[in-house]
Design a protein around this motif. Structure first.
Motif: not given
Lengths: 260, 219
Positions: A62, A65, A67, A86, A90, A93-94, A98, A100, A104, A118, A122, B119, B125-126
């Protein structure tokens, strides 16, 4: 027991380092979750993190990336330290997918839209194109027929395969798996592991937190054993499972009933 | 007992106007109190302690005062302490919106908090921004959970609008009371009023039950 003594048997050692953890520390209040972890993940490698619950494996994942934030040390992704800002986080992260433990998936979207979301949100991909791509990925995980199903109407194993497709939709460089089969019924564990194994064979770089020792033995290039927030041993699966260098690794595997 | 039900028919126009005003008040209050509640909930969940505390203070203040007191206060005390004198109708709307916004804020906050943290994390995470994650993942799910509660608030509000009759807003309650005062037909008018509220309220309550069934949480 560290990389230098076993480099010869590390198949991807000559590949570029995708992830480098340097003295990573993480605290939750007074609890030391990670106490200075050093680890490298090379391109195309499957690294399995094993160890007792609460030993820091998931926390490390975690942190990868962002989190979770670090309390010390640093994590390099392709040689670049994880940014604090931030917007830049991002961007990093892309490049990582991930998966879980509890899937999720987004319950208000069907399987296809879960996967297409996504790229559309994104990456700004046109919806038709994203859906087409999503369909191909669902096909890849064997669920093209379930594209219109909502998560509530999929089994756990199917949900996790959709979640893998969703992560792949971003064309990640690295896939992070956080105990992907721990919440599954035993009969559906196999279908998820075989999707992961295929992904590994295609050369995907993967970091997998798992309690599936059979999978780690079979698929991992490198196995890392955690205890109490530290790495107690790392090496190729043959070393860890057949000839562990430390007593504690032997104890841990013994508790699981692992006998080679 | 000597009953004269014709009094209801004779004053049908006043009663109909009153009923329409009651409906109008309910609709207008909700139209303002839903965005009001969202703003307050967002303030409450923000990381700015000042915004968060201001929202908390607002909600706890208005949730714990009797609505009728707020109505009196806006109508009588506000003009004494400031130069603001609102018409009865404006007073009614201000008081109702303050009260219902406070309730809605708690509803929205609970709805957003009820969505598992995983969620939000899956969305982040994406590579989604916090804003995108809220708009695409958290709020659409929270809205479904909140809808049944909002519907219940609606039904309460519909009946609670009768409190504005204390400052002579000509809603259904006030109109019926006026007729009663002029004709001394207490039993007939109070019964007619009860029947009208019930006939309008019952279908709404049934609708709420249906919404509960349709949008209730299933996971």
């Amino acid at each position: 027991m560290n990389a230098s003594s076993t480099a010869a048997s590390r198949r991807h050692a000559d590949q570029p380092t995708v992830l480098a953890y340097e003295g990573v520390r993480k605290l939750f209040g007074d609890f030391v979750a990670l106490q200075g972890v050093d680890l490298q993940v090379h391109k195309g490698e499957v690294v399995c993190l094993i160890g007792p619950s609460g030993s820091g494996k998931s926390t490390l994942l975690r942190c990868t990336n962002a989190l979770e934030t670090l309390d010390g040390g640093r994590i390099l992704v392709d040689g670049q330290a994880l940014p604090a800002n931030e917007t830049e986080v991002r961007q990093v992260r892309r490049r990582m997918g991930m998966v879980f433990q509890s899937f999720e998936l987004f319950p208000h979207k069907n399987a296809l839209d879960n996967v297409a979301m996504g790229p559309v949100t994104v990456l700004g991909m046109p919806e038709a194109e994203a859906r087409q791509k999503a369909m191909a990925l669902l096909d890849k995980v064997g669920l093209a027929a379930k594209a219109q199903n909502f998560p509530a109407n999929l089994s756990g194993g199917q949900q996790q395969r959709v979640a893998i497709a969703r992560a792949l939709a971003m064309n990640p460089e690295v896939m992070l798996f956080d105990e992907p089969t721990s919440a599954l019924d035993p009969e559906t564990v196999g279908e998820v592991l075989s999707v992961m194994q295929r992904l590994a064979q295609e050369g995907m770089t993967m970091v997998v937190v798992t309690h599936e020792m059979g999978f780690a033995r079979r698929v991992a290039d490198w196995v890392v054993v955690f205890e109490a927030g530290a790495i107690i041993e790392q090496g190729p699966p043959a070393q860890i499972f057949d000839n562990p260098k430390t007593e504690r690794t032997r104890d841990f595997l013994g508790h699981l009933g692992w006998n080679g | 007992m000597n009953l004269d039900w014709s009094v209801v028919w004779t004053h049908r126009q006043a009663l109909t106007h009153g009923a329409l005003l009651t409906i109008g008040l309910t609709v207008l209050t909700m139209l303002l109190a839903v965005p009001g509640g969202i703003v307050l909930a967002m303030m409450r969940l923000s990381h700015q302690p000042l915004l968060s505390r201001a929202s908390l203070a607002f909600v706890e203040f208005f949730r714990n005062l009797p609505l009728v007191l707020v109505i009196y206060w806006v109508f009588y005390v506000l003009p004494m302490t400031t130069d603001v004198q609102l018409s009865p109708m404006s007073t009614a709307i201000v008081a109702l919106v303050l009260n219902v916004s406070a309730y809605n804020a708690e509803t929205f906050r609970a709805g957003i908090n009820s969505i598992r943290k995983g969620q939000l994390e899956a969305a982040l995470a994406m590579g989604m921004s916090r804003h995108q994650a809220m708009a695409k993942v958290v709020i659409p799910q929270a809205a479904r959970r909140v809808l049944p509660v909002l519907a219940s608030t609606w039904v309460s509000l519909f009946k609670d609008t009768s409190l504005v009759s204390v400052i002579a807003v000509a809603d259904l309650a006030y109109s019926a009371m006026q007729v009663r005062a002029q004709t001394f037909r207490v039993l007939e008018m109070l019964t007619a009023m009860a029947v009208m509220y019930w006939l309008m309220g019952y279908p709404q309550a049934k609708l709420v039950d249906w919404i509960h069934r349709k949008y209730g949480v299933k996971e």
